[in-house]
Design an enzyme around this catalytic site. Structure first.
Site, PDB file in Angstrom:
ATOM      1  N   LYS A 106      14.243  20.368 104.468  1.00 42.43           N
ATOM      2  CA  LYS A 106      15.643  20.136 104.419  1.00 42.43           C
ATOM      3  C   LYS A 106      16.081  19.782 105.968  1.00 42.43           C
ATOM      4  O   LYS A 106      15.683  20.234 106.554  1.00 42.43           O
ATOM      5  CB  LYS A 106      16.315  21.666 104.016  1.00 42.43           C
ATOM      6  CG  LYS A 106      17.622  21.773 103.978  1.00 42.43           C
ATOM      7  CD  LYS A 106      18.037  23.332 103.475  1.00 42.43           C
ATOM      8  CE  LYS A 106      19.675  23.451 103.782  1.00 42.43           C
ATOM      9  NZ  LYS A 106      19.921  23.561 105.068  1.00 42.43           N
ATOM     10  N   LYS A 133      12.421  20.067 111.345  1.00 37.11           N
ATOM     11  CA  LYS A 133      11.302  19.019 110.921  1.00 37.11           C
ATOM     12  C   LYS A 133      10.948  18.138 112.164  1.00 37.11           C
ATOM     13  O   LYS A 133       9.783  17.970 112.550  1.00 37.11           O
ATOM     14  CB  LYS A 133      11.659  17.995 109.913  1.00 37.11           C
ATOM     15  CG  LYS A 133      11.558  18.525 108.737  1.00 37.11           C
ATOM     16  CD  LYS A 133      12.101  17.508 107.630  1.00 37.11           C
ATOM     17  CE  LYS A 133      13.318  16.595 108.229  1.00 37.11           C
ATOM     18  NZ  LYS A 133      14.504  17.076 108.008  1.00 37.11           N
ATOM     19  N   LYS A 173      19.870   9.607 111.506  1.00 38.72           N
ATOM     20  CA  LYS A 173      20.370  10.399 112.554  1.00 38.72           C
ATOM     21  C   LYS A 173      19.639   9.779 113.955  1.00 38.72           C
ATOM     22  O   LYS A 173      19.939   9.891 115.101  1.00 38.72           O
ATOM     23  CB  LYS A 173      20.297  11.728 112.432  1.00 38.72           C
ATOM     24  CG  LYS A 173      21.214  12.434 111.629  1.00 38.72           C
ATOM     25  CD  LYS A 173      21.356  13.861 111.892  1.00 38.72           C
ATOM     26  CE  LYS A 173      20.052  14.925 112.178  1.00 38.72           C
ATOM     27  NZ  LYS A 173      19.192  14.958 110.908  1.00 38.72           N
ATOM     28  N   ASP A 203      15.835  16.555 101.826  1.00 39.84           N
ATOM     29  CA  ASP A 203      15.258  16.575 100.625  1.00 39.84           C
ATOM     30  C   ASP A 203      14.985  15.264 100.258  1.00 39.84           C
ATOM     31  O   ASP A 203      15.180  14.187 100.683  1.00 39.84           O
ATOM     32  CB  ASP A 203      16.553  17.259  99.690  1.00 39.84           C
ATOM     33  CG  ASP A 203      16.160  17.875  98.530  1.00 39.84           C
ATOM     34  OD1 ASP A 203      14.787  17.687  98.226  1.00 39.84           O
ATOM     35  OD2 ASP A 203      16.956  18.396  98.117  1.00 39.84           O
TER      36      ASP A 203
END
Lengths: 470, 291
Positions: free
Chosen positions: B14, B19, B45, B131
């Site tokens: 998520k 991450k 991003k 996701d």
């Protein structure tokens, strides 16, 4: 490194430096392919053009005992409809993707269509043709293939065309051929050596294939003709052939290349057998590769004498001819025109790439200023050129021949027309004779105005062709 | 055309769960151990590799494609800590286009540039956005780009929910040649129940937890320095946690096809943990075998 590891082959622009927009003299065209990489041009306005989906359908519609499920909104099946209605070829279904499918994915619909196609046609091979919508949506076609291939017990071959990845529609030929080889022969050892000759043919007229078959079998060669009218077995057999012979490199170069590089089948592409001289050269090259050079030369002597008698005093002396055809075809018809004493006034080709380097060099050495125009589906550019050049005869295969006729230029259409070998030459020359003698239809058409404003036609023909500046 | 070089690993989870921090620290640890590593940020991003390269600017693949017709590897990559080759796929201008297709195009370009053949990496880590929101974002696990996927999750329900969605995608694609799951990386472990909750979820889904990464001030501190923990605080306990994860990925090739929970099962599972957490926090005393 295997060609067949990836889902799709490299697009034509990357594999062969293919250009789809260009205008200039032959000597400059040669220069385009002199460096490491040809500089791509863009068209800031395009009147119409083909895409890879249409070209892929051309081959698929000619695979024997096959059915194609077109995974797309219904409009994308228009090309298939054309093949079925106009030529009576190719069984197909379309999944008719709708709004909901683009959001939820359409795996289930595809599965249903494949099962239904199988039940209805009981084919030997089933193709799933992707489309722009399926590509953007990232529908998982491979999962459906993996699932149904075992269940239906036949090869289910996904063909991942996008309609937008390449500017050159001919990429569609490569994608189909890649997909077939990937699914049917990848990972296999080369087939048992069978002594046959692969005759590589894409979208040739059936009678042309008969003519070439007549000539090659007269030499004692046994043929495996593909991809046109081939079955899955033809592709497996092709890997064990003694030789692949090209009829039209533009379309089947990828097939010949992969069979050569991955299965060691020699690939011969001695131009196209169009005109008496070129047919002789093609036949002798084919004979030489098969160790039958003398027999081929003898056959050429007999056939050329026969056609010479039939043609009598046919001559194009003093006739300035404009050609608008796919490149391999254009260059071969140009040779025919010159063989009979005619003059090439200009050439429009649908694309141009490194495969044509030698032909371009040959033309440029004799006619450095001859204008080469690269355009697929740009009639207004072509008409602009034709008004300036004013040829005596136009030979083409586009959808805009009527517009050319309105310029008062006699037109010979090569769409669905015979062209190859000695008999093809005879037929084409006779058609040219008729058109040049009977001008009344052309004169009548010339009284109809062109659909373009004069201000458009005043612009230079390459007004919309630009170098990419980024 | 690309021959696969090295292990290709996709790390999902998520958004905001850590991450990129986790991936970058694993890349740094692998590089520190002497491996050649490429990290590809697959997130519009485009901040996946920031802490590997000291926060310096790196043009994204898609921005470069937009500006130039011919793209070279040096235009879209930077060499970060320990020689990690950093690449950011980037995305379209916010509000237009399709970021999923962008990832697709970026990976295709890397294959075209023969990055993997020429750089000869031992590991390629794809740090993929949040996701599985559409087919485009599933491309790294679907089209044979990655061999294994790992999921980063915290004990927040939405992170678990996203992990379960990813399990669904892997479950769907793995049988037709897609990536399988290497395991779960439990991140930001702080609350007393966090470990047990993630362990229980993983067990229910039939997947291993390959490591628990505690919430630590060293991570925040290192990020403020524009570095990974491995680089900024190599002696810290946190650095050792990332090294352990890297060693697992290096030495262990196990993978599974997860069994995701369906809607009612996930709801029931969440309710069970809601009750347990309430009891823990309010001091209800009873048998707590899972905690």
């Amino acid at each position: 490194m295997s060609y067949l590891k990836t889902k799709t082959p490299r697009i034509r622009e990357k594999r062969l430096d293919t250009l789809n927009a260009w205008l200039g003299p032959a000597k400059s065209a040669v220069g385009e392919f002199a460096g490491d990489e040809a500089v791509q041009r863009i068209r800031t306005f395009s009147q119409s053009t083909n895409d890879d989906v249409l070209h892929a359908l051309r081959i698929l519609s000619r695979i024997e005992n096959s059915v194609t499920v077109i995974h797309a909104p219904r409009g994308c099946a228009a090309g298939a409809l054309y093949h079925k209605l106009a030529l009576g070829q190719g069984n197909w279904l379309v999944t008719n993707l709708d709004q909901k499918d683009t959001i939820m994915g359409a795996d289930r619909k595809l599965r249903k269509a494949v099962t239904s196609a199988h039940r209805t046609y009981r084919p030997e091979v089933l193709f799933i043709l992707s489309s722009p919508v399926a590509a953007i949506n990232n529908d998982d076609i491979q999962a459906v293939v993996d699932e149904l291939q075992d269940e239906l017990e036949l090869p289910v071959i996904p063909v991942f065309v996008t309609g937008f990845a390449s500017r050159n529609a001919v990429t569609g030929y490569d994608i189909v051929l890649h997909s077939i080889l990937r699914q049917l022969v990848r990972g296999r050892e080369a087939g048992e050596r069978n002594g046959r000759v692969n005759l590589l043919s894409v979208t040739e007229h059936r009678a042309d294939i008969q003519e070439i078959t007549r000539l090659l079998t007269a030499l004692g060669l046994e043929l495996n003709i593909l991809p046109d009218h081939a079955t899955p077995g033809s592709f497996v057999q092709a890997t064990g052939a003694r030789l692949s012979l090209s009829l039209n490199q533009d379309a089947e170069n990828y097939l010949g290349t992969v069979l050569r590089d991955e299965y060691g089948v020699p690939y011969q592409a001695p131009g196209r057998p169009v005109g008496i001289e070129a047919t002789g050269q093609w036949l002798v090259a084919a004979g030489k590769a098969a160790g039958l050079e003398q027999a081929a030369a003898e056959l050429h002597r007999q056939e050329s004498a026969r056609i010479g008698r039939e043609l009598g005093d046919f001559s194009l002396s003093g006739v300035r001819v404009y050609l608008s055809l796919p490149p391999g075809m254009a260059f071969s018809v140009a040779s025919l025109v010159e063989e009979f004493g005619g003059e090439i006034a200009g050439i429009t080709v649908s694309h141009l790439d490194v495969l044509h380097k030698a032909r371009l060099e040959d033309i440029a050495s004799r006619h450095p200023s001859l204008q080469i125009h690269v355009a697929d589906g740009q009639p207004f550019e072509e008409l602009n050129i034709l008004r300036r050049i004013g040829p005596d005869l136009y030979i083409g295969d586009g959808n805009h021949l009527g517009q050319v006729g309105r310029l008062g230029i006699p037109v010979v259409s090569l769409e669905h027309s015979r062209l190859l070998g000695y008999d093809g030459t005879l037929i084409l020359c006779r058609r040219i004779s008729v058109v040049l003698k009977n001008r009344s239809f052309g004169q009548r058409l010339a009284s109809v105005a062109l659909p373009y404003k004069e201000s458009w036609l005043q612009r230079s023909p390459n007004w919309h062709i630009k170098k990419e500046v980024k | 055309m690309s021959e696969k070089q090295g292990k290709h690993i996709a790390i999902y989870g998520k958004g905001g769960i850590g991450k990129s921090t986790t991936t970058s620290n694993i890349s740094a640890a692998l590089a520190e151990a002497g491996y050649r590593v490429i990290q590809v940020g697959c997130d519009p991003k485009s901040d996946s590799t920031t802490i590997l390269r000291g926060g310096n600017d790196l043009p994204t693949v898609l921005d470069t494609l937009r500006e130039q017709s011919k793209v070279r590897l040096e235009d879209i990559s930077a060499v970060g800590f320990g020689g990690v080759l950093c690449i950011e796929a980037g995305g379209p201008v916010p509000g237009v286009g399709c970021a999923g297709r962008g990832i697709n195009a970026a990976v295709e370009l890397l294959q075209d540039l023969k990055v993997f053949e020429e750089y000869k990496p031992d590991f390629v880590l794809y740090d993929v956005l949040g996701d599985v929101v559409c087919g485009g974002f599933a491309v790294p696990i679907r089209d044979g780009i990655a061999d294994r996927a790992f999921v980063v999750t915290s004990s927040d329900f939405m992170a678990v929910f996203a992990a379960n969605n990813l399990f669904k995608a892997i479950n769907k694609y793995a049988p037709s040649g897609g990536a399988r799951l290497g395991g779960v990386i439990a991140n930001s472990i702080q609350a007393s129940y966090s470990k047990a909750l993630i362990h229980d979820f993983a067990e229910e889904s039939g997947v291993p937890v390959i490591g628990y990464v505690p919430r630590s001030i060293t991570v925040a501190q290192s990020e403020l320095y524009g570095k990974t923990v491995i680089e900024a605080l190599p002696e810290s306990e946190q650095a050792e946690v990332y090294r352990k994860l890297a060693r697992y990925i290096d030495e262990n090739n196990d993978s599974v096809i997860p069994k995701p929970l369906n809607g009612p099962e996930l709801k029931k599972w969440a309710r069970k943990w809601g009750d347990r957490i309430f009891e823990v926090e309010t001091g209800v005393v009873q048998k707590m075998e899972a905690i």
